[in-house]
Structure formats: C-alpha cells, structure tokens
Design an enzyme around this catalytic site. Structure first.
Site, PDB file in Angstrom:
ATOM      1  CG  ASN A 220      26.031  25.985  26.888  1.00 29.02           C
ATOM      2  OD1 ASN A 220      26.915  25.912  26.037  1.00 29.02           O
ATOM      3  ND2 ASN A 220      26.291  26.225  28.164  1.00 29.02           N
ATOM      4  CD  GLU A 221      29.831  23.858  28.917  1.00 27.05           C
ATOM      5  OE1 GLU A 221      29.754  24.049  30.141  1.00 27.05           O
ATOM      6  OE2 GLU A 221      30.844  24.100  28.250  1.00 27.05           O
ATOM      7  CE1 TYR A 292      36.339  28.362  26.664  1.00 24.10           C
ATOM      8  CE2 TYR A 292      34.926  26.606  27.497  1.00 24.10           C
ATOM      9  CZ  TYR A 292      35.082  27.854  26.932  1.00 24.10           C
ATOM     10  OH  TYR A 292      33.977  28.617  26.619  1.00 24.10           O
ATOM     11  CD  GLU A 344      30.954  27.529  25.540  1.00 25.19           C
ATOM     12  OE1 GLU A 344      31.752  27.459  26.492  1.00 25.19           O
ATOM     13  OE2 GLU A 344      29.716  27.585  25.685  1.00 25.19           O
ATOM     14  CD  GLN A 394      31.946  34.161  26.362  1.00 24.98           C
ATOM     15  OE1 GLN A 394      31.349  35.234  26.328  1.00 24.98           O
ATOM     16  NE2 GLN A 394      31.599  33.177  27.170  1.00 24.98           N
TER      17      GLN A 394
HETATM   18  O1  AHR Z   1      32.623  30.521  28.114  1.00 22.04           O
HETATM   19  C1  AHR Z   1      32.374  30.500  29.488  1.00 22.04           C
HETATM   20  C2  AHR Z   1      31.563  29.288  29.915  1.00 22.04           C
HETATM   21  O2  AHR Z   1      32.302  28.124  29.693  1.00 22.04           O
HETATM   22  C3  AHR Z   1      30.291  29.057  29.147  1.00 22.04           C
HETATM   23  O3  AHR Z   1      29.239  29.791  29.639  1.00 22.04           O
HETATM   24  C4  AHR Z   1      30.034  27.600  29.362  1.00 22.04           C
HETATM   25  O4  AHR Z   1      29.290  27.025  28.320  1.00 22.04           O
HETATM   26  C5  AHR Z   1      31.438  27.024  29.480  1.00 22.04           C
HETATM   27  O5  AHR Z   1      31.535  26.151  30.540  1.00 22.04           O
END
Ligand code: AHR
Length: 547
Positions: A220-221, A292, A344, A394
């Site tokens: 992840n990332e 995001y 995400e 989430q």
């Molecule tokens: O969703 C919160 C965080 O944001 C996650 O853990 C990460 O993958 C992202 O940077």
C-alpha cells in the site's frame, strides 16, 4: 462572488423546490427548451461498459475508531452484535450491496502480521498500532486506540464480509514481512479444508471451508508509508511477491499494484516500464490509485462558499486523474488488460468534528460530502471501461464515512445515502450522457478565478430501466434541465433527491434524519422532458423505458 447568508441559502433552495413534476414546457408547448438553461442527452445505444459492482466498494483500516468501536464491539458487548460485529452496521450495509471491502489498511497493512489475528482471541498478542504517534492520539495519553488487541483478525473480517455479502480484498504487508508471510496468508485463507496445517488452523477458528479470497493488494502506498520505494525498487519487490509460483487453489487471483497518489504519472510510467522488463505485467490485475479531496480551510461543517466549491472542484479532478493514468498505463499495457482500482478516495477534513476524541481522522459529513460522493461515483460510472474497483475511505468513523458509531450510538451520514441512491448502477450498462449547463464560477482562497461543470452525472441501463444520477454543484441556483433520452420511448419516472435546508446541516446521534433523501413520482411518458435539479443536490431519476 456573492457570499450567501444562511437565510439566502434556505430561501433559494426552498424556492427551487424539490421536483418540478412532469413537463415544464415553454409557452409554445413544444419541447421545453425555452425554460431550460441546461440539457442532458442520454444516448442509450452508446455503451461505455458494465459498471463493476466493485466500484461501490469500501475500506476498513485498523485506525482510530474504524474497527474497534465502529465494527467490532465484541461478543459480550451490550451493543447489539452478531458474533461481536455491530448489528446496526451489518443491517445498514446489506441493502446497499457493498460488493467488496478492503482490509486491514492503508498504512497499517504494511505493519500488520496476519498471524497475530488468528487462533483463540484471548491468546492473541496485543500490538502497537501503526498510528500510535499521530499527534491527535499522542495528546490523549495511553488510550486503547494506540494498540491492537487483534480480536478482529482474518476470520472475523471474512465473517463480516459474508454477513454483508461483500468480497474480501486483503492488503498484503510488503514493507515489514517477507513474501513467504504473504504465501502463508494465502494458504491460510484459500487452501482446501484439511489439506494444510494452516487450513486446519483456519478450521480450528471455526471456518472449515476456504475463504476463496480473490483480491490481494501487493503493498500500500509503496512510494510512502509502504516502504518509501522508488518505482524500480517497488517493481523488484512486486516481482518477489506476485510472480512465479503463487498457488491459486482454484481461485482467479487478482493482484493489485500499489499505484500513485493522484497525478504522479512518473510513478506509474516507471513502475510499468520496470515490471515490463521481465514481461511481468500479466501478473497484475489492477493498478491502485489514491485521491483524497480537501479544501483550504479544512473544516467539515464550518466551511464558506469558497470552500464549498474548492472541495467539489478537488473531487472533480478524479475525472482527469483517471484519463491521465489510463493513458500512461497504455504505453506499456497496450490492450489495457490492467484496470484502475481507486482503492482510497474521499473528502478528508480537519479533525474538529469527530464524535469521539480517539476516532483518529473522524469527521462529520454534510451535503457537500454527499456531492463529493455523487460526483466521484458518477465519474467512475462514466469510466466503467477503465475502473474495475473503488473503495471509499473509510467505512465508519474515519474520513468520508458512511457511518458514525460511538458505543451504542450509530448514524447514517449523507454519504451513506448517496451509496444507497446509487445502488441501482451496480452491474448495469453505463451509457454515454452529454450534459451542458452554465459553468459555475468562483474565486478561490488566493483570489484566482476558478470554474466547475454546472451539472455532473452518469446514466446506466439494466433491462428496461434507465438510471440517471446528477449532481448540481451550484450553491443557490437550481438547474432547469431539458432531458432527452435517445433510443427508446420513456415511461414512468421516479425521482430521489438528497439536499439540505442548510448546506451545513448534518446528521447527529440526537437528530439522525436531518439529511435524508426524498422520493417522488415525476410525470413521465415523454422525451424530452424538463426537470429542475435543486441547488446543492444529488438526484436520481429512475426512468422506465418502453421497448
Ligand atoms: O486512509 C488513511 C490513510 O491514508 C491510509 O492508511 C493511507 O493509505 C493513506 O495515506
């Protein structure tokens, strides 16, 4: 830009009305164009692709109040539960068909040892949570949210998925465990009953039959919390984990690579190039993308007009992110076998409205967030040929949640209602829709001119039902829209609308139904017809097709 007072807003919204039923034709009586300032053309014969139900997926991380409090309350809790899982969340999820849930992170995943979360619960080790050093938690002293009891492990997660009829999507630890731990997790989950020691351990935990986990995220990332790798380093790790002899136990394993943050095209280009050096692109099913959305003042509720538009505009970037990433992926994957997995996404505000101080990244949600959800889901629908899965961040008590939960209190956010309204798109055939509406203009926090599409939306068809979803981002102006359905005569029409008397309204434990959708019949039977989309709203029109 005219700054709205609360009173202005309420007046203009209510004057717009929720639904202009039937056809609002001009004086000439023909076709309604004289009153309409916007147009939507739905082209039934121009298919984009099937909307993967997995686009309506979710994300659960061991972070703040997501798992403990949000989902897992424990079997002995007085909070109604099904084997330890909060009953209210199960019951609310079922009707919106959650399709797939990603777990256990996020950044947490790259610190998680799945072996800690199996076997008798009372014997599982307590571990330090990845997020322990976040300032908001540090300030609270030695609170339980800093540690993990491991009471919610693989069996519990899979049980949760089954309860809500979702597929599990497991994110593998690539930063701090060797590939062998991944192979053993796969064996634990998928090897046939009685075949291996790990299958026996699964059975001892109450699950004789294999889980058949199909989706596996390889890190992840990995450009950040997941190892801080360069694309070439990550490609080497990816190979170690996902190529050669990974047993499939009869499951069509689908590996998801850790893609870029937002617009980072070089991460994609260099990784694809590096993986392709040894012809390993065929070992990847999906390419993750994280985006995001935020606005400068960062407030979830106390935002001004500028922050309203800034947030929606940031959400709207999803469209160009998808097309830009897709183009770069095509440089190496010419047939576009690998699809995008936006695992995400969501609106991330400052932590000033969380319902419990230990709920890290907890935040309230207003109609503005509902528009972010509507805009984004419509974008995915329009790119049904490119996006194979997406997971909002989430599920509960964190970032753009569908639910807020605090001990025995529980509520549905406006974002939940958007998912409920959009459920009809899942698995339907996305069709091309052309929208034209006056562009929205505003000046951002740095006094720069900005603009945004007036109307945003998508349409899909299943059998004789057309679903058209539309967001109107304008804070004060309803959009009088002439809608033409090309390709079939139109029958009955039903409208579901989500809007708010005041854009700062939100659902609270005391008043959980402040922002909820309303449904009304619209006089159908002809195309084109005129429909008024209220200011600051998300709307679904369910249109029967007569063919
Ligand atoms: O969703 C919160 C965080 O944001 C996650 O853990 C990460 O993958 C992202 O940077």
């Amino acid at each position: 830009m005219h700054t709205l007072t609360r009173r202005d807003f309420v007046t203009s919204t209510m004057a717009g009305g929720v639904v202009l039923t039937g056809v609002s034709l001009g004086a000439a009586g023909a076709r309604g164009s004289r009153l309409a300032d916007s147009r939507i053309d739905v082209l039934l014969d121009e298919s984009i692709g099937t909307i993967a139900p997995e686009i309506y997926g979710h994300f659960v991380e061991h972070l703040g109040g997501v798992v403990y409090d949000g989902i897992w309350v424990g079997e002995s809790s007085s909070i109604p539960n099904i084997g330890g899982i909060r009953r209210a969340i199960v019951e609310a999820l079922r009707p919106i068909r959650p399709s797939v849930i990603r777990w256990p992170g996020g950044c947490f995943a790259d610190s998680y040892d799945w072996r800690d979360g199996i076997g008798p619960r009372e014997r599982r080790p307590r571990r330090t949570n990845f997020w322990i050093d976040q300032r908001a938690l540090r300030e609270l002293g030695n609170v339980p949210a800093k540690y993990d009891t491991n009471h919610f492990g693989t069996n519990e997660f899979v049980r949760f998925c089954r309860l809500v009829d979702a597929q599990p999507y497991l994110a593998v630890n690539l930063r701090s465990l060797p590939a062998r731990a991944f192979f053993e997790w796969l064996e634990y989950c998928n090897s046939p009953a009685g075949s291996t020691t790990l299958a026996e351990q699964r059975e001892a935990g109450g699950e004789r039959e294999p889980f058949g986990v199909k989706y596996w995220g390889i890190g992840n990332e990995s450009w950040g919390c997941g190892g801080n790798f360069t694309p070439e380093e990550y490609a080497a790790e990816y190979r170690r984990f996902a190529t050669w002899a990974v047993p499939d136990y009869g499951v069509d394993l689908s590996f998801i690579g850790s893609g870029p943050s937002g617009r980072d095209l070089e991460w994609t280009r260099r990784f694809f190039r590096a993986l392709n050096e040894r012809r390993d692109l065929n070992r990847m099913w999906g390419w993750g993308l994280h985006h995001y959305t935020s606005a400068p003042n960062g407030e979830a509720i106390a935002f001004d007009d500028t922050a309203w538009y800034d947030l929606l505009s940031s959400a709207n970037r999803m469209d160009s992110l998808i097309t830009a990433q897709w183009q770069v992926m095509g440089e190496m994957d010419r047939e576009h076998r690998i699809k995008l997995v936006v695992d995400e996404w969501g609106a991330w505000h400052r932590m000033t409205t969380n319902v419990d101080p230990t709920h890290l990244f907890g935040q309230q949600s207003t109609i503005r967030d509902a528009l972010v959800a509507g805009l984004t889901l419509d974008t995915f629908n329009r790119h049904a040929d490119k996006v194979a899965m997406a997971n909002i961040a989430q599920l509960v008590n964190c970032i753009q949640s569908l639910f807020l939960a605090d001990e025995d209190r529980f509520l549905l956010t406006p974002t939940y209602h958007v998912f409920a309204v959009y459920t009809a798109h899942q698995g339907a055939r996305s069709v091309r829709t052309v929208m034209s509406a006056p562009t929205v203009h505003w000046r951002d926090g740095e006094e720069r001119d900005q603009s945004l599409w007036g109307l945003n939306g998508s349409a899909s068809v299943r059998d004789d039902a057309l679903t058209l979803t539309v967001t109107n981002s304008h804070l004060t102006e309803p959009r009088e829209t002439e809608i033409t359905v090309r390709g079939a005569p139109v029958g009955a029409i039903m409208a579901t609308t989500l809007t708010a008397r005041n854009v700062h309204d939100h659902n609270t434990f005391e008043e959980p139904d402040t922002v909820v959708p309303t449904t009304a019949d619209v006089r159908g039977g002809r195309s084109p017809f005129v429909y008024r989309f209220p200011a600051a709203s998300v709307t679904k029109l369910e249109i029967a097709l007569r063919r």
